[in-house]
Design a protein around this motif. Structure first.
Motif, PDB file in Angstrom:
ATOM      1  N   HIS A  94       1.047  -1.071  -0.556  1.00 38.02           N
ATOM      2  CA  HIS A  94       0.100  -0.409   0.041  1.00 38.02           C
ATOM      3  C   HIS A  94       0.824   0.887   0.126  1.00 38.02           C
ATOM      4  O   HIS A  94       1.358   1.497   0.841  1.00 38.02           O
ATOM      5  N   SER A 100      -2.791   1.244  -4.425  1.00 35.30           N
ATOM      6  CA  SER A 100      -1.216  -0.327  -3.978  1.00 35.30           C
ATOM      7  C   SER A 100      -1.719  -1.738  -5.117  1.00 35.30           C
ATOM      8  O   SER A 100      -1.900  -1.083  -5.984  1.00 35.30           O
ATOM      9  N   ASP A 132       6.522  -8.860   6.615  1.00 36.65           N
ATOM     10  CA  ASP A 132       6.488  -7.494   7.466  1.00 36.65           C
ATOM     11  C   ASP A 132       6.654  -5.810   6.067  1.00 36.65           C
ATOM     12  O   ASP A 132       7.594  -5.460   6.449  1.00 36.65           O
ATOM     13  N   ASP A 134       5.297  -3.308   6.814  1.00 38.87           N
ATOM     14  CA  ASP A 134       5.230  -1.700   7.565  1.00 38.87           C
ATOM     15  C   ASP A 134       6.601  -1.155   8.564  1.00 38.87           C
ATOM     16  O   ASP A 134       6.383  -0.500   8.842  1.00 38.87           O
ATOM     17  N   HIS A 135       7.604  -1.781   8.624  1.00 36.11           N
ATOM     18  CA  HIS A 135       8.844  -1.727   9.241  1.00 36.11           C
ATOM     19  C   HIS A 135       9.739  -2.167   8.177  1.00 36.11           C
ATOM     20  O   HIS A 135      10.676  -4.187   8.108  1.00 36.11           O
ATOM     21  N   ASP A 193       9.102   2.028  12.231  1.00 32.78           N
ATOM     22  CA  ASP A 193       8.047   2.601  10.507  1.00 32.78           C
ATOM     23  C   ASP A 193       8.936   2.897   9.445  1.00 32.78           C
ATOM     24  O   ASP A 193       9.914   3.779   9.911  1.00 32.78           O
ATOM     25  N   LYS A 238       8.930   5.757   2.041  1.00 33.08           N
ATOM     26  CA  LYS A 238       8.200   4.875   1.721  1.00 33.08           C
ATOM     27  C   LYS A 238       8.426   4.766   0.693  1.00 33.08           C
ATOM     28  O   LYS A 238       8.005   5.879  -0.445  1.00 33.08           O
TER      29      LYS A 238
END
Length: 421
Positions: A94, A100, A132, A134-135, A193, A238
């Motif tokens: 995302h 996405s 994972d 997001d991290h 994050d 990101k």
């Protein structure tokens, strides 16, 4: 790797770790200068697969496809092809802008061969594992030299970066970018994050600049960097990806982004690492980054340093435009916007021919030819910083010599074709 059949007329079938992978157009010449075919490129990646998968395996990746060869711009494909084989996993990312995409995740040599067959020369994984998203588990230090900067200056900045990392309890693993710069990879515990990781990277860049003023810079605006090495902390934002270890870059000599140990950084140069030399090197010494996954650290030290340094400098008030966009304080003029880099360089040559008295006054870093990421490909913007030209002698902003519109004809969700700018 075992050849299964010479192909049915359109490719060659290889058996890789128990899977069949078809290489289409195996005799197509990808790198004319060293004479490397598409099959040669696949075989290179299979030979260095242990190292390549250490950098890209298990991570969602953007597919950067050179379907028309290295002489044409690549296009970026985020969504994995629907007909992907079952040995290629996927993960749904995302993005920051609300969209996405289900991206490819390779985990073995067969998956590596499959993405290379699609025309991917360099591998562009995200700094997260598919388990994972997001991290991040990797902080990426990108040392990007401005024009006029030689390798010795990059080496100096890399050593400062290593010192700062050591001071905050982190271990850096250097590799050539495969172009002119250097990457330093840092494995971290995946508990922060993207915003925190980017803050840590920006803090690292600021501290490197503090310790090596004039040699390194953390200034994001290109026209303000001068002849320095930019510590590109934004590669940790990101959605950003960089070419991972053992990636072949789209340069005529088939140059490779190559892991090194720290003792090699000062004595080796990027042009010494090509497909041919890296194949020999890997067979002889293996992967210098073999221990990277055992050297996992935390961001605690960098985040403490961020508090000590305070907020990063922001553009002064009144420096923005009416629409809120940041306005440069440098005397910049725009020369052209083009679809390809050769067109950009041709426009720059045309501008120089029109202003011969200005050209001797320009420093190397005053000429800015930037690859701009579009929705699926790069386009190029050419600008000139006139900071070293006396104000009375500065050429005015003129009509662009080329005005390519990367958004013309693009269809947006809910709309019809757009007219462009």
């Amino acid at each position: 790797m075992v050849p299964v059949s010479p192909s049915k007329s359109t490719g060659e079938i290889l058996e890789v770790d128990g899977h069949e992978v078809r290489v289409s157009n195996p005799d197509k010449v990808v790198f004319p200068q060293p004479g490397l075919t598409k099959l040669d490129v696949v075989r290179y990646y299979l030979a260095v697969s242990e190292g390549a998968l250490r950098g890209a395996g298990g991570r969602p990746m953007v597919l950067k496809r050179f379907v028309k060869g290295i002489g044409e711009e690549a296009f970026f494909q985020k969504r994995v092809p629907e007909n992907h084989p079952d040995f290629v996993d996927t993960a749904t990312l995302h993005y920051a802008r609300g969209t996405s995409a289900e991206e490819a995740v390779i985990r073995d040599a067969a998956g590596l061969a499959w993405v290379v067959n699609l025309g991917c020369l360099d591998l562009n994984p995200h700094p997260v594992r598919a388990e994972d998203l997001d991290h991040p588990d990797e902080l990426r230090v990108d040392l990007d030299p401005m024009p006029g900067v030689d390798w010795s200056q990059i080496v100096d900045v890399a050593m400062v970066a290593r010192e700062v990392l050591d001071d905050v309890g982190l271990v850096g693993w250097p590799k050539t970018s495969g172009s002119r710069g250097l990457h330093i990879l840092v494995r971290i515990v995946p508990q922060w994050d993207f915003k925190q990781v980017r803050l840590a990277a920006e803090t690292l860049a600021r501290e490197i600049e503090n310790r090596a003023p004039g040699l390194a810079t953390a200034r994001w605006w290109k026209e303000e960097r001068g002849e320095s090495v930019f510590v590109d902390f934004n590669q940790n934002a990101k959605d950003r990806t960089v070419a991972s270890a053992y990636s072949i870059r789209p340069l005529p000599d088939a140059r490779v982004s190559t892991p090194m140990d720290w003792g090699e950084v000062a004595v080796r140069r990027p042009e010494g690492f090509t497909v041919a030399t890296v194949l020999e090197r890997f067979a002889e010494i293996g992967d210098p980054h073999a221990g990277i996954d055992d050297a996992v650290g935390t961001l605690d030290g960098l985040l403490r340093l961020a508090e000590e340094l305070g907020p990063a400098e922001k553009p002064p008030r009144g420096s923005g435009t009416a629409d809120g966009r940041r306005q440069s304080t440098m005397p910049l003029i725009e020369v052209a916007r083009t679809k390809t880099k050769p067109e950009a360089l041709a426009a720059l040559d045309e501008w120089r021919s029109r202003h011969p008295s200005v050209v001797p006054l320009l420093h190397p870093a005053d000429v800015l030819v930037d690859g701009m990421r579009g929705s699926s490909s790069l386009w190029y913007r050419v600008r000139v910083n006139l900071q070293h030209v006396p104000e009375a002698e500065r050429p005015p902003q003129e009509h662009l010599l080329a005005d390519y519109d990367p958004w013309a004809g693009k269809t947006w969700p809910g709309d019809g074709p757009q007219p462009g700018r």
